[in-house]
Design an enzyme around this catalytic site. Structure first.
Site, PDB file in Angstrom:
ATOM      1  N   ARG A 199       0.805  -1.279  -0.013  1.00  0.00           N
ATOM      2  CA  ARG A 199      -0.093   0.017   0.035  1.00  0.00           C
ATOM      3  C   ARG A 199       0.798   1.128  -0.063  1.00  0.00           C
ATOM      4  O   ARG A 199       0.552   2.351  -0.607  1.00  0.00           O
ATOM      5  CB  ARG A 199      -1.017  -0.030   1.221  1.00  0.00           C
ATOM      6  CG  ARG A 199      -2.215  -0.993   1.030  1.00  0.00           C
ATOM      7  CD  ARG A 199      -3.124  -0.831   2.115  1.00  0.00           C
ATOM      8  NE  ARG A 199      -2.532  -1.402   3.405  1.00  0.00           N
ATOM      9  CZ  ARG A 199      -3.084  -2.557   3.846  1.00  0.00           C
ATOM     10  NH1 ARG A 199      -3.688  -3.389   3.047  1.00  0.00           N
ATOM     11  NH2 ARG A 199      -2.425  -3.169   5.059  1.00  0.00           N
ATOM     12  N   PHE A 215     -11.319  -4.781  -6.143  1.00  0.00           N
ATOM     13  CA  PHE A 215     -11.548  -5.568  -5.022  1.00  0.00           C
ATOM     14  C   PHE A 215     -10.965  -4.754  -3.722  1.00  0.00           C
ATOM     15  O   PHE A 215      -9.990  -5.204  -3.162  1.00  0.00           O
ATOM     16  CB  PHE A 215     -10.748  -7.033  -5.114  1.00  0.00           C
ATOM     17  CG  PHE A 215     -10.886  -7.903  -6.300  1.00  0.00           C
ATOM     18  CD1 PHE A 215     -12.193  -8.687  -6.220  1.00  0.00           C
ATOM     19  CD2 PHE A 215     -10.197  -7.730  -7.422  1.00  0.00           C
ATOM     20  CE1 PHE A 215     -12.406  -9.416  -7.289  1.00  0.00           C
ATOM     21  CE2 PHE A 215     -10.402  -8.642  -8.354  1.00  0.00           C
ATOM     22  CZ  PHE A 215     -11.555  -9.270  -8.360  1.00  0.00           C
ATOM     23  N   ASP A 237     -15.793  -2.724  -5.391  1.00  0.00           N
ATOM     24  CA  ASP A 237     -15.977  -3.730  -4.608  1.00  0.00           C
ATOM     25  C   ASP A 237     -17.360  -4.247  -4.916  1.00  0.00           C
ATOM     26  O   ASP A 237     -18.175  -3.333  -4.937  1.00  0.00           O
ATOM     27  CB  ASP A 237     -15.693  -3.453  -3.068  1.00  0.00           C
ATOM     28  CG  ASP A 237     -15.302  -4.766  -2.638  1.00  0.00           C
ATOM     29  OD1 ASP A 237     -14.053  -5.058  -2.349  1.00  0.00           O
ATOM     30  OD2 ASP A 237     -16.164  -5.567  -1.937  1.00  0.00           O
ATOM     31  N   CYS A 326      -3.355 -14.042  -3.079  1.00  0.00           N
ATOM     32  CA  CYS A 326      -3.329 -14.502  -1.784  1.00  0.00           C
ATOM     33  C   CYS A 326      -3.663 -15.896  -1.561  1.00  0.00           C
ATOM     34  O   CYS A 326      -3.718 -16.367  -0.422  1.00  0.00           O
ATOM     35  CB  CYS A 326      -3.985 -13.665  -0.604  1.00  0.00           C
ATOM     36  SG  CYS A 326      -5.847 -13.840  -1.192  1.00  0.00           S
TER      37      CYS A 326
END
Length: 383
Positions: A199, A215, A237, A326
């Site tokens: 980030r 997302f 999202d 992930c």
């Protein structure tokens, strides 16, 4: 006591922390769910102490490879780390020698997940350890609502283990920004602390760029992009509640960058952008886990390829894509191949500019490659 079949001790000798059911020759006695058992090879040599799970394919998770070590309060105390962050991961499961235990610290509160059988016996001791290590702790919430517990023969649950935990989102700070975290209803333990470094990097790359954050969850990447001087940010999202928290996060930080919030399925929205001929200077793809098991890898790979293909097509000249997976069952090598194949199909070959990994408070044990679940690449079309 568990005795392994001949030649099935090799993974434990390499300090891998799992014993699968197929490696077991016999179980001596009648150990209960979560009970600490001794693991030995076929010749009776000690291998490890482990927590027993009679219903899981991972039949035992290793506590320690030291025959003289006791699994007691001192064992847990020395494995809990305290770092100078406002929010960070205290314990990263097997990677911190606490199998199935995830603990995150959020500005005076602790949110934990206990995903393996051993914690059914040691939960209360763990809480006492946390109170000792974090005397300022105001409350501890257990967010063991993952389906992983079902595979262990355990019921998913959410409960307050100590003190009080506000129903309203609390405020944490990350690299200079304030962020709201919903400890009761947020994903996982409330927030994705593992993306802290990524980030920050997005914030550094975003100046004067039109940014599309897919997302977005509660808006973290978009928030840092806006703070970094992005020309515009679009947060996408499927969750209305997550987008509402994303809006509140932007307001909390008094950001001047125009931010749009779109409630939509990301796959469908990317196709709409393609059909409209829209382009973006910086796109972030940070989807939820697509592969929960090995059997889902092929389907997950197709999903990752689809969204990356669409995103690459939407990049403006000189644009960049930060793309992540992930899913622990998707290796970094496979993910790179997926991105490469997506670029070929998009007819826009890309260069990998940077690699992303989980933040340092999410360590990876060298003998446990499964711990390297988060991987990402910053790519740009070749000139």
């Amino acid at each position: 006591m568990i005795t392994l079949l001949p030649n099935r001790e090799k993974s434990l000798l390499r300090l891998h922390p799992w014993v699968f059911s197929g490696a077991i020759d016999k179980i001596i006695g009648n150990p209960k769910l979560g009970e600490t058992v001794k693991i030995q090879d076929s010749k009776g040599n000690f291998l490890a102490w482990a927590a027993y799970s009679p219903n899981s394919q991972i039949r035992a998770r290793i506590w320690s490879f030291d025959e003289n070590e006791k699994i007691d309060k001192n064992f847990f105390l020395k494995r809990l780390k305290k770092l100078p962050y406002n929010a960070y991961r205290v314990a990263n499961a097997e990677n911190d020698f606490l199998p199935g235990c995830i603990i995150d610290y959020y500005n005076g509160y602790l949110s934990i997940q206990l995903l393996s059988a051993g914690w059914e016996i040691h939960r209360s001791v763990l809480v006492e350890c946390l109170k000792e290590v974090f005397p300022d702790c105001k409350g501890i919430i257990e967010r063991s609502d993952s389906e992983v517990r079902i595979k262990e023969g355990l019921e998913p649950l959410v409960q307050i283990l100590y003190g009080e935990v506000p129903k309203d989102p609390i405020i944490i700070e990350e690299n200079g920004l304030k962020i709201l975290v919903d400890l009761h209803n947020g994903h996982k333990t409330g927030y994705y602390l593992d993306q802290r470094n990524a980030r920050k990097r997005i914030g550094e790359l975003a100046k004067d760029k039109n940014v599309l954050n897919c997302f977005c969850y509660t808006g973290g990447f978009g928030l840092f992009a806006a703070a970094g001087g992005a020309k515009s940010v679009r947060q996408i999202d499927v969750s209305a509640s997550a987008l509402e928290l994303a809006k509140q996060n932007a307001e909390l930080n008094n950001l001047a960058t125009p931010i749009d919030y779109i409630e939509s399925d990301v796959f469908a929205y990317l196709r709409k952008c393609r059909d409209r001929g829209e382009t973006f200077d910086l796109i972030i793809l940070d989807p939820p886990k697509f592969a929960e098991s090995v059997s889902q890898v092929e389907k997950a790979a197709k999903g990752y390829k689809d969204i990356n293909l669409l995103a690459i097509k939407l990049l403006a000249p000189g644009g960049m894509l930060a793309t992540f997976s992930c899913s622990g069952h998707i290796s970094p090598e496979l993910f790179q191949k997926i991105v490469a194949d997506a670029a070929v199909d998009a007819k826009r070959p890309v260069h990998i500019l940077e690699n992303f990994r989980q933040a340092q408070d999410h360590p990876v044990l060298s003998s446990f490659p499964e711990g390297m679940y988060l991987k990402g690449y910053l790519v740009a079309p070749s000139r």
